[in-house]
Motif scaffolding. Sequence first.
Motif, PDB file in Angstrom:
ATOM      1  N   ILE A  84      -8.857   5.138   0.001  1.00 13.53           N
ATOM      2  CA  ILE A  84      -9.201   4.287  -1.145  1.00 13.53           C
ATOM      3  C   ILE A  84      -9.715   5.136  -2.296  1.00 13.53           C
ATOM      4  N   GLN A 125      -3.916  -3.618  -8.079  1.00 12.73           N
ATOM      5  CA  GLN A 125      -4.669  -2.501  -7.504  1.00 12.73           C
ATOM      6  C   GLN A 125      -5.984  -2.292  -8.259  1.00 12.73           C
ATOM      7  N   ARG A 160       0.834  -1.202   0.000  1.00 21.03           N
ATOM      8  CA  ARG A 160       0.000   0.000   0.000  1.00 21.03           C
ATOM      9  C   ARG A 160       0.877   1.264   0.000  1.00 21.03           C
ATOM     10  N   ASP A 219     -11.770   4.700   3.801  1.00 25.04           N
ATOM     11  CA  ASP A 219     -12.563   4.953   2.601  1.00 25.04           C
ATOM     12  C   ASP A 219     -12.040   6.171   1.836  1.00 25.04           C
ATOM     13  N   ARG A 276      -8.028   5.383  -5.930  1.00 26.87           N
ATOM     14  CA  ARG A 276      -8.818   5.063  -7.126  1.00 26.87           C
ATOM     15  C   ARG A 276      -8.793   6.225  -8.124  1.00 26.87           C
ATOM     16  N   LEU A 317      -9.626  -2.534  -6.511  1.00 27.31           N
ATOM     17  CA  LEU A 317     -10.505  -1.373  -6.502  1.00 27.31           C
ATOM     18  C   LEU A 317     -11.633  -1.490  -7.526  1.00 27.31           C
TER      19      LEU A 317
END
Length: 473
Positions: free
Chosen positions: A427, A462, A369, A424, A431, A466
């Motif tokens: 993420i 990834q 990550r 969140d 994204r 996602l």
Amino acid sequence: MSVRSPRVLVVDDEADLRELLELTLVKMGLDVDSAATVAEARALLARHPYQLVLTDMRLPDGLGLELVRDVATTYKNTPIAVVTAFGSADNAVVALKAGAFDYIAKPVALDQLRLLVRSALRVHEAAPGVHSNGPADAEAVDGRLKGGSAVMAALRAQIGRLARSMAPIAIHGESGSGKELAAREIHARSPRAGQPFIAVNCGAIPEALMEAEFFGYRKGAFTGAADDRDGFFQAANGGTLLLDEVADLPLAMQVKLLRAIQERRVRKIGATSEEPVDVRLISATHKNLARCVEQGAFRQDLFYRLNVIELAVPPLRERQGDLPALADAILERLGGGGHKAALGPGVLEALAGYRFPGNVRELENILERALAFANDGVIEVADLALKAGQVSQGGDGVAVAASSAASSAISSSAPADLPANLPDYLIAIERDIILRALAQTQFNRTQAAQLLGISFRQLRYQMQKLNIQEPEA
């Protein structure tokens, strides 16, 4: 000059059984000597080198267990197997713990005897230094088994000793500590290395499908059985079967598994006969199996059969001196294509002050990550996003300082209004960045990965994580 056939010593006071064993072994092309007592066996062992000793457990002047201990101590490269009375599981387990390579129950099934002998001769051929160049080697030594700490050196030494036996091994360790890798290393260093290694997650199989998955089925055995299919036992025949998270097996399946282990035979669903299987069993769990037995969630007889030899895999917090080697191996794998990431100042210190409740698997996740957020492939402390409450407050304060540095770095780049849900929020940012890179390259993933400073494989991972999909033309 002719090559001498392998020589086997048969020790049994029952003339009929001894003759049956001798005839079977001679037909396999082996030279056979026989003895009726412990004393005769010891005399022959002192005069000749043997590639296998096969002994009954009860002899007129002693126990076969005495020979097991003699051979395990004095003739370490000679495998010894025991013949036990039907239903004498206790004796078999005791013999395995004393150093026996394997066991076979009376009445002796000749197909099982032949499987045992072939396995034992492979073990002897691999002695004295069991080694393999099989496909499992590279995978086994990767990642979690790296490191020069004392606990890892002891673990590797124990694995080397266990690799030559057929005795079932129960691997214990916390989630993410590397139990499967330890099992793969045992297989890779054993004479079975050229044979299959099958890993089964017992907790991931629906209960209704378990028997079919483990033992296979015949065509037409049930609705949807369009063809014959082998199960895990048949797939692992000649090799090693790892029962991962074995504590999650339902009780009904535990009964069937116990019978397969005892009989060394399995019957496919819809079949009328059983077939022999030659499998080295390794089980693994992060749960306390003995406690599961006490609570009635795991059968005691199955526990006794699986837990012959225990192997404990240490958690990462007990081997933090291995962090540099582990991080280096993980980053090399994540980089791919020769593009290796690097750790910035203070990163190793920050990692050293972290407790890693998820062990090496968590270290892999943290670094993967962090690499997604890193600039130019250099991971900084701020990229780690270590879990609050898991950072050590003791020692010389390095970890605390690193944590403070991370907090400062994050706060300097965070929005004025803090997100209500940080995971969140991160993420969503990740994204958005990937989508922008893909849009800029017209969804050319190779170019997008180069723009982001990551490998193609990492970008693909990834995107899958996602749920980023290439738009239809």
